[in-house]
Design a protein around this motif. Sequence first.
Motif, mmCIF file in Angstrom:
data_model
loop_
_atom_site.group_PDB
_atom_site.id
_atom_site.type_symbol
_atom_site.label_atom_id
_atom_site.label_comp_id
_atom_site.label_asym_id
_atom_site.label_seq_id
_atom_site.Cartn_x
_atom_site.Cartn_y
_atom_site.Cartn_z
ATOM 1 N N LEU A 141 18.115 52.597 -81.545
ATOM 2 C CA LEU A 141 17.809 52.735 -80.128
ATOM 3 C C LEU A 141 17.800 51.361 -79.466
ATOM 4 C CD1 LEU A 141 14.839 55.278 -80.288
ATOM 5 C CD2 LEU A 141 17.269 55.764 -80.034
ATOM 6 N N LYS A 142 18.235 51.341 -78.210
ATOM 7 C CA LYS A 142 18.267 50.067 -77.480
ATOM 8 C C LYS A 142 17.903 50.295 -76.022
ATOM 9 C CE LYS A 142 21.186 45.992 -76.591
ATOM 10 N NZ LYS A 142 20.258 45.034 -77.199
ATOM 11 N N HIS A 143 17.032 49.432 -75.495
ATOM 12 C CA HIS A 143 16.684 49.443 -74.073
ATOM 13 C C HIS A 143 17.722 48.600 -73.339
ATOM 14 C CE1 HIS A 143 13.797 48.171 -70.659
ATOM 15 N NE2 HIS A 143 14.357 49.320 -70.369
ATOM 16 N N ALA A 144 18.595 49.248 -72.584
ATOM 17 C CA ALA A 144 19.706 48.535 -71.945
ATOM 18 C C ALA A 144 20.317 49.415 -70.861
ATOM 19 C CB ALA A 144 20.772 48.159 -72.982
ATOM 20 N N ASP A 145 21.226 48.830 -70.116
ATOM 21 C CA ASP A 145 21.992 49.534 -69.082
ATOM 22 C C ASP A 145 23.161 50.239 -69.750
ATOM 23 O OD1 ASP A 145 23.613 50.352 -66.997
ATOM 24 O OD2 ASP A 145 23.616 48.427 -65.955
ATOM 25 N N GLY A 146 23.050 51.547 -69.915
ATOM 26 C CA GLY A 146 24.080 52.297 -70.627
ATOM 27 C C GLY A 146 25.412 52.346 -69.930
ATOM 28 N N SER A 147 25.434 52.129 -68.632
ATOM 29 C CA SER A 147 26.698 52.234 -67.903
ATOM 30 C C SER A 147 27.690 51.145 -68.305
ATOM 31 C CB SER A 147 26.446 52.183 -66.392
ATOM 32 O OG SER A 147 25.943 50.921 -66.004
ATOM 33 N N ILE A 148 27.190 50.084 -68.956
ATOM 34 C CA ILE A 148 28.097 49.025 -69.413
ATOM 35 C C ILE A 148 28.316 49.087 -70.923
ATOM 36 C CG2 ILE A 148 27.592 47.506 -67.478
ATOM 37 C CD1 ILE A 148 25.755 45.903 -69.295
ATOM 38 N N GLY A 149 27.712 50.094 -71.575
ATOM 39 C CA GLY A 149 27.960 50.298 -72.989
ATOM 40 C C GLY A 149 27.248 49.294 -73.874
ATOM 41 N N LEU A 150 27.824 49.071 -75.047
ATOM 42 C CA LEU A 150 27.221 48.186 -76.048
ATOM 43 C C LEU A 150 28.354 47.407 -76.721
ATOM 44 C CD1 LEU A 150 24.241 47.835 -76.819
ATOM 45 C CD2 LEU A 150 24.633 49.402 -78.734
#
Length: 224
Positions: A141-150
């Motif tokens: 799991l990651k706290h991040a802006d999903g719209s820019i992916g990983l």
Amino acid sequence: MIERVNVSPASGTAVRARARMVDRLRTDGIRDERVLAAINQVPRHQFVEEALASRAYEDTALPLGFQQTISQPFVVARMIELLVAGRPGLGRTLEVGAGCGYQAAVMSFLASDVYAIERIGKLLEKARGNLRPLRLPNVRLKHADGSIGLLEVAPFDSIILAAAATATPKALVDQLAPGGRMVLPLGRAGGDQIIVLLERQSNGSIKETRLDAVRFVPLLPGTE
């Protein structure tokens, strides 16, 4: 008929209710037995608010707080089935919108690795707590802006969005591996939304297939 479930661990009722939910999904058109088996592995009542646990095995979306929902079981099954159809598994998978962690748990039985992004920090902590008892070693799991992916762990064989985009997110398409697939709800909040399947072809082009009408919360940028 709406089914209210006693989810006391001693009752065993939740196990039977989950099996009945899987039978309903099969009757409603979910054909991939791998998807149905994965859904049967995950105790959905552990991912909803305690006050709603008796409704966990209804085929309906339920509120999670933070203006988010846990998706309807049929929609979860349908989107995962689209990703895995004709393939040995999901491979390396990106989920945008981890929510309560339920969909990531289901996909963990079909994927080599699941990277689940959530933009709402407090909701992500709930997901961590929900997933911890299941001890799933391939879910991150990651706290991040999903719209820019990983980008740091791309490319992905499978990408799934649990929130509706108003346009296909180019950053996510760019992170699809050769032969990779992405499934997402496309449309405006409160308006018409449909499931869209994107497939990267051998020549690098993207094939788009538009499918079922759905209703999702909107995909938002940033974190909170």
